[in-house]
Design a protein around this motif. Structure first.
Motif, PDB file in Angstrom:
ATOM      1  N   ARG A 176     -75.504 -23.235 -82.105  1.00 36.25           N
ATOM      2  CA  ARG A 176     -76.753 -22.484 -81.977  1.00 36.25           C
ATOM      3  C   ARG A 176     -76.782 -21.288 -82.926  1.00 36.25           C
ATOM      4  O   ARG A 176     -77.799 -21.005 -83.566  1.00 36.25           O
ATOM      5  CB  ARG A 176     -76.940 -22.012 -80.529  1.00 36.25           C
ATOM      6  CG  ARG A 176     -77.219 -23.149 -79.559  1.00 36.25           C
ATOM      7  CD  ARG A 176     -77.512 -22.634 -78.155  1.00 36.25           C
ATOM      8  NE  ARG A 176     -77.968 -23.712 -77.295  1.00 36.25           N
ATOM      9  CZ  ARG A 176     -79.206 -24.190 -77.259  1.00 36.25           C
ATOM     10  NH1 ARG A 176     -80.134 -23.651 -78.035  1.00 36.25           N
ATOM     11  NH2 ARG A 176     -79.526 -25.171 -76.454  1.00 36.25           N
ATOM     12  N   VAL A 181     -79.391 -26.186 -84.350  1.00 33.46           N
ATOM     13  CA  VAL A 181     -80.397 -26.659 -83.393  1.00 33.46           C
ATOM     14  C   VAL A 181     -81.791 -26.706 -84.011  1.00 33.46           C
ATOM     15  O   VAL A 181     -82.679 -27.418 -83.534  1.00 33.46           O
ATOM     16  CB  VAL A 181     -80.395 -25.740 -82.139  1.00 33.46           C
ATOM     17  CG1 VAL A 181     -80.906 -24.346 -82.478  1.00 33.46           C
ATOM     18  CG2 VAL A 181     -81.208 -26.348 -81.009  1.00 33.46           C
ATOM     19  N   GLY A 190     -84.183 -29.539 -79.921  1.00 36.12           N
ATOM     20  CA  GLY A 190     -83.953 -29.207 -81.317  1.00 36.12           C
ATOM     21  C   GLY A 190     -84.952 -29.848 -82.257  1.00 36.12           C
ATOM     22  O   GLY A 190     -85.900 -30.521 -81.847  1.00 36.12           O
TER      23      GLY A 190
END
Length: 253
Positions: A176, A181, A190
């Motif tokens: 992340r 993502v 995502g």
């Protein structure tokens, strides 16, 4: 009987230790004589008695319970005798994992447990621990080195499992943090610019391949528009790789 020899050893010990506090470090001669006492004290006729309790897991566990109740205070739960009381004794309580102890037969250990050894701090347990329980405790003592190896292996596995879990958690955070993502789907979340990584761990790509791809995507996937992540450290790349290799899709219902 070994009593004449024991008498000599015992007499020498009394002579050497008379008037000396137990806190004083014993001489080499005193230590040698004290250890000799443990070997010569056992009557010859007691050395060939057969252990009626076979060394089954059940009997070893039963012996361990008795040992923990009666012996661990001096010899420690693992038999290493690294307890305050055991180390303060003269001579110090014996390490039950040591070759010195492990070479004693079942019968010899049984006799020592039941009768104790004078001038060593080892008491007689015959009025407290039954013969049946003593034999089972003998099985446990002889199993100590093997149990120590098993425990060490389990601890190593536990550390490895913890390290693996920590890497996965760190890799998930990096996934992340580094913006993966935004381009990749993972468990339905995502972007869609790059391939879905929900089943990345099933594609058969090696760890080395993934690390190389992170550093130079186009060299591994011609035409890739993925940005290079060569700024990540080796530890970070490993964590990200471990995390993605664990992504193998939803659990079957």
């Amino acid at each position: 009987m070994a009593s004449p020899v024991l008498g000599v050893v015992g007499g020498a010990l009394v002579l050497l230790t008379s008037g000396c506090p137990a806190s004083k470090k014993p001489s080499k001669l005193e230590t040698t004589l004290a250890n000799m006492a443990k070997d010569v004290v056992i009557p010859l006729e007691a050395q060939n008695v057969k252990n009626p309790a076979s060394a089954t897991d059940e009997n070893i566990q039963a012996g361990q319970q008795t040992y923990l109740q009666q012996c661990a205070l001096c010899h420690a739960s693992d038999g290493r005798a690294e307890t305050k009381l055991g180390l303060a004794m003269y001579p110090p309580a014996m390490d039950l994992n040591s070759p010195h102890v492990q070479r004693w037969s079942d019968a010899e250990l049984f006799w020592i447990i039941q009768n104790g050894v004078r001038l060593t701090g080892m008491p007689a347990w015959k009025t407290i621990v039954s013969e049946q329980d003593s034999w089972k405790m003998v099985n446990f003592i002889h199993a100590l080195p093997k149990l120590a190896l098993i425990q060490a292996a389990q601890q190593k596995e536990a550390v490895a499992a913890k390290s693996q879990a920590q890497l996965v958690a760190y890799g998930r955070k990096l996934y992340r943090q580094e913006g993966c993502v935004g381009c990749h789907q993972l468990d339905g979340e995502g972007g869609t610019v790059g391939p879905d990584l929900t089943v990345e761990g099933t594609r058969g790509r090696s760890d080395e391949w993934l690390v190389g791809h992170f550093k130079d995507p186009s060299a591994y996937t011609p035409g890739s528009v993925m940005l290079s992540f060569k700024q990540l450290t080796d530890e970070q790349l490993r964590a990200l790789t471990v995390f993605l290799q664990g992504e193998k899709g939803p659990e079957p219902k």
